[in-house]
Design a protein around this motif. Structure first.
Motif, PDB file in Angstrom:
ATOM      1  N   ALA A  62       2.758  26.646 103.333  1.00 12.68           N
ATOM      2  CA  ALA A  62       3.506  26.530 102.072  1.00 12.68           C
ATOM      3  C   ALA A  62       4.538  27.641 101.948  1.00 12.68           C
ATOM      4  O   ALA A  62       5.663  27.406 101.496  1.00 12.68           O
ATOM      5  CB  ALA A  62       2.545  26.545 100.892  1.00 12.68           C
ATOM      6  N   CYS A  65       7.464  26.842 104.422  1.00  6.92           N
ATOM      7  CA  CYS A  65       8.275  25.716 103.938  1.00  6.92           C
ATOM      8  C   CYS A  65       9.082  26.106 102.702  1.00  6.92           C
ATOM      9  O   CYS A  65      10.255  25.766 102.591  1.00  6.92           O
ATOM     10  CB  CYS A  65       7.380  24.520 103.648  1.00  6.92           C
ATOM     11  SG  CYS A  65       8.308  23.072 103.146  1.00  6.92           S
ATOM     12  N   THR A  66       8.459  26.829 101.781  1.00  8.51           N
ATOM     13  CA  THR A  66       9.169  27.256 100.575  1.00  8.51           C
ATOM     14  C   THR A  66      10.308  28.207 100.917  1.00  8.51           C
ATOM     15  O   THR A  66      11.420  28.074 100.397  1.00  8.51           O
ATOM     16  CB  THR A  66       8.198  27.933  99.591  1.00  8.51           C
ATOM     17  OG1 THR A  66       7.170  27.000  99.252  1.00  8.51           O
ATOM     18  CG2 THR A  66       8.910  28.378  98.340  1.00  8.51           C
ATOM     19  N   SER A  69      13.104  26.289 102.449  1.00 16.20           N
ATOM     20  CA  SER A  69      13.753  25.457 101.437  1.00 16.20           C
ATOM     21  C   SER A  69      14.671  26.277 100.541  1.00 16.20           C
ATOM     22  O   SER A  69      15.775  25.853 100.218  1.00 16.20           O
ATOM     23  CB  SER A  69      12.708  24.752 100.576  1.00 16.20           C
ATOM     24  OG  SER A  69      11.924  23.901 101.355  1.00 16.20           O
ATOM     25  N   GLY A  79      12.874  23.389  96.381  1.00 14.61           N
ATOM     26  CA  GLY A  79      12.013  24.399  96.992  1.00 14.61           C
ATOM     27  C   GLY A  79      11.061  25.018  95.978  1.00 14.61           C
ATOM     28  O   GLY A  79       9.883  25.243  96.271  1.00 14.61           O
ATOM     29  N   TYR A  82       8.437  22.472  95.136  1.00 10.92           N
ATOM     30  CA  TYR A  82       7.479  22.358  96.238  1.00 10.92           C
ATOM     31  C   TYR A  82       6.475  23.504  96.188  1.00 10.92           C
ATOM     32  O   TYR A  82       5.282  23.290  96.389  1.00 10.92           O
ATOM     33  CB  TYR A  82       8.187  22.351  97.598  1.00 10.92           C
ATOM     34  CG  TYR A  82       7.189  22.391  98.726  1.00 10.92           C
ATOM     35  CD1 TYR A  82       6.505  21.249  99.109  1.00 10.92           C
ATOM     36  CD2 TYR A  82       6.888  23.585  99.374  1.00 10.92           C
ATOM     37  CE1 TYR A  82       5.553  21.281 100.105  1.00 10.92           C
ATOM     38  CE2 TYR A  82       5.930  23.626 100.379  1.00 10.92           C
ATOM     39  CZ  TYR A  82       5.267  22.482 100.733  1.00 10.92           C
ATOM     40  OH  TYR A  82       4.318  22.519 101.714  1.00 10.92           O
ATOM     41  N   LEU A  83       6.955  24.703  95.928  1.00  9.84           N
ATOM     42  CA  LEU A  83       6.052  25.849  95.870  1.00  9.84           C
ATOM     43  C   LEU A  83       4.959  25.616  94.838  1.00  9.84           C
ATOM     44  O   LEU A  83       3.779  25.838  95.099  1.00  9.84           O
ATOM     45  CB  LEU A  83       6.817  27.132  95.532  1.00  9.84           C
ATOM     46  CG  LEU A  83       5.959  28.366  95.266  1.00  9.84           C
ATOM     47  CD1 LEU A  83       5.205  28.760  96.520  1.00  9.84           C
ATOM     48  CD2 LEU A  83       6.803  29.498  94.751  1.00  9.84           C
ATOM     49  N   GLY A  87       3.040  22.812  97.371  1.00  7.95           N
ATOM     50  CA  GLY A  87       2.441  23.831  98.217  1.00  7.95           C
ATOM     51  C   GLY A  87       1.189  24.450  97.640  1.00  7.95           C
ATOM     52  O   GLY A  87       0.167  24.543  98.306  1.00  7.95           O
TER      53      GLY A  87
END
Length: 171
Positions: A62, A65-66, A69, A79, A82-83, A87
């Motif tokens: 996570a 990816c964050t 992003s 982003g 998502y976090l 995530g």
């Protein structure tokens, strides 16, 4: 061929999940209406990673990816979402479900969601004040809570399908 250690294979799975989640967020950014769906799909990937590799590797995935992003995507809100939703929530969800009583579990889950939305709105107000001063925010939060409940049920169903159809056959 030499067999990989568990830690090495978990690191590789974590990296692949981070990459797949980032690709989904990338397409979600450019396809407009797909941004929230990409966050939800990224959450499903995180949920599988929690189950297969553990919480530590899911947090690592996570975070990667964050970070990617927030650095590479033109729409930084994807982003941030998502976090919070894709995530972190799949990592927190199993911990909430260990609590005794469904009412307590759902209360903690909804409080987690409301706190993450409050943080998101605070950041939105700090960095994009014109976007955060809408009279529609309470309605959006109410709709978001309803979608969150459906998202939680979806994650649970996907994990059941995964356990029954794939994980048991593999062992």
């Amino acid at each position: 061929m030499k067999k990989l250690s568990k830690k090495t294979s978990n690191t590789a799975i974590s990296a692949m999940c981070a990459a797949l989640s980032f690709v989904l967020l990338f397409f979600g950014t450019f396809l407009g209406v797909f941004d929230m769906s990409a966050v939800a799909l990224g959450g499903i990937i995180s949920m599988f990673l929690v189950r297969e590799a553990g919480v530590g590797f899911a947090v690592l995935s996570a975070a990667v990816c964050t970070t990617l992003s927030l650095i590479l995507l033109p729409d930084k809100t994807v982003g941030a979402l998502y976090l919070m939703a894709g995530g972190l929530y799949p990592i927190v969800k199993p911990l909430c479900e260990q609590l005794h009583g469904k009412v307590l579990q759902w209360t903690v889950k909804v409080i987690f969601f409301e706190v993450t939305i409050a943080v998101y709105l605070l950041l939105l107000r700090l960095f994009m004040p014109s976007e955060a001063d809408s009279f529609l925010i309470p309605a959006a939060v109410a709709m978001g809570t309803a979608c969150f409940v459906l998202y939680d049920i979806l994650l649970t169903r996907f994990m059941i399908i995964y356990e029954v159809r794939f994980r048991r056959k593999r062992k």
